[in-house]
Design an enzyme around this catalytic site. Structure first.
Site, PDB file in Angstrom:
ATOM      1  N   HIS A  34     -26.509  15.275  62.533  1.00 22.20           N
ATOM      2  CA  HIS A  34     -25.414  14.726  63.487  1.00 22.20           C
ATOM      3  C   HIS A  34     -25.734  14.747  64.770  1.00 22.20           C
ATOM      4  O   HIS A  34     -25.339  13.804  65.691  1.00 22.20           O
ATOM      5  CB  HIS A  34     -24.294  15.503  63.212  1.00 22.20           C
ATOM      6  N   LYS A 146     -30.771   9.182  56.739  1.00 17.50           N
ATOM      7  CA  LYS A 146     -30.697   9.884  55.576  1.00 17.50           C
ATOM      8  C   LYS A 146     -29.746   9.178  54.519  1.00 17.50           C
ATOM      9  O   LYS A 146     -29.983   9.270  53.379  1.00 17.50           O
ATOM     10  CB  LYS A 146     -29.862  10.983  56.181  1.00 17.50           C
ATOM     11  N   MET A 181     -31.502  17.586  56.384  1.00 17.33           N
ATOM     12  CA  MET A 181     -30.442  18.608  56.674  1.00 17.33           C
ATOM     13  C   MET A 181     -29.037  17.668  56.118  1.00 17.33           C
ATOM     14  O   MET A 181     -28.973  16.459  56.030  1.00 17.33           O
ATOM     15  CB  MET A 181     -30.080  18.678  58.183  1.00 17.33           C
TER      16      MET A 181
END
Ligand code: AMP
Length: 276
Positions: A34, A146, A181
């Site tokens: 993020h 992602k 992640m």
């Protein structure tokens, strides 16, 4: 950096600050993935808004909505050094008041892969992202590679609905062992966490084959499956080598390919992809 919880407060603040705006939509439990989007938004815009909203309409009944990590205080601390103007963290009622009844449905590109495994998921995503675009009115919005199919869905939607926003896609940020992640990685037990990089290794195997000249998409899918088979904790939901825009499975790779997969490790569902 201010915390805003209502749409009217956000609009009042937005009106005061002219210039260009970048929006980074998130569900919180922030990590470096993020933050890399936030950093880029900061560089490319006069003002940055980060939304933190665990969107109930994109979770299936009986999914992980209730247990999804909510860590607003820690998220605010993580964002503090990044020069964010506004953190927009509305309640569910603020976004979906009583009698709410309008949804955005993107058709073909939401059918396969994540859409097939998670019915209704992209209807929730498209609806909340449209609402965030209308509330924030950003010049640019930042999404992670992602979630590769999500990128295709949002791009399709903004084109189809003539939404005046530039969609910027940031590279997937990974742990040292290759695991992408994800806020959901916190669900993994110690043993499961050790098994989880198998997704990355499977993608690397297919990428290596591609780099050696393999263009038969079924062989690329087989290369991924072969690696995943070696990890007994990995339960494959799908393995795909698809067109990155339409998400249709390819037979032969002519231009680009999105290699992607969804794999359950224990009760945690992980997704990952490479865009080649
Ligand atoms: P989420 O909070 O999971 O809804 O993610 C918010 C945004 O961050 C989405 O656009 C994701 O694609 C993006 N994102 C999540 N994980 C990563 C990552 N590891 N690398 C880059 N972007 C990510």
């Amino acid at each position: 950096m201010i915390l805003v919880e209502t749409i009217s407060d956000f609009r009042a603040h937005r009106k005061k600050l002219g210039g260009t705006w970048g929006l980074v939509p998130t569900m919180g439990a922030l990590h470096q993935g993020h933050l890399s989007l936030v950093e880029r938004a900061r560089r490319e815009n006069d003002h940055v808004a980060v939304s933190i909203f665990v969107n109930p309409t994109q979770f299936a009944a009986g999914g992980d909505l209730a247990k999804y990590p909510r860590t607003l205080e820690r998220d605010m601390q993580l964002l503090e050094p990044y020069g964010v103007d506004v953190v927009f963290a509305p309640s569910s009622d603020e976004i979906y008041p009583p009698h709410f009844q309008t949804y955005v449905t993107v058709e073909e590109v939401t059918q396969p892969l994540e859409g097939a495994m998670r019915p209704g998921h992209f209807r929730g995503v498209a609806t909340v992202v449209t609402k965030l675009f209308n509330i924030v009115q950003p010049d640019r919005a930042y999404f992670g590679q992602k979630d590769g199919q999500q990128v295709a869905v949002i791009k399709q939607m903004t084109r189809d609905l003539n939404i005046l926003v530039e969609i910027i896609v940031g590279e997937t940020v990974r742990e040292a062992d290759g695991l992408a992640m994800s806020s959901r990685n916190t669900y993994l037990s110690y043993e499961e966490r050790k098994a989880a990089p198998v997704l990355y290794r499977a993608l690397c195997a297919a990428r290596d084959a591609f780099q050696r000249g393999e263009r038969d998409a079924e062989k690329l899918r087989a290369a991924m499956r072969d690696v995943l088979k070696q990890e007994p904790r990995a339960h494959v939901e799908y393995v795909s080598a698809a067109d990155p825009n339409t998400l249709q499975e390819l037979e032969v790779v002519e231009n680009s390919v999105l290699l992607s997969m969804a794999v359950r490790i224990g009760s945690t569902r992980l997704i990952d992809n490479f865009l080649l």
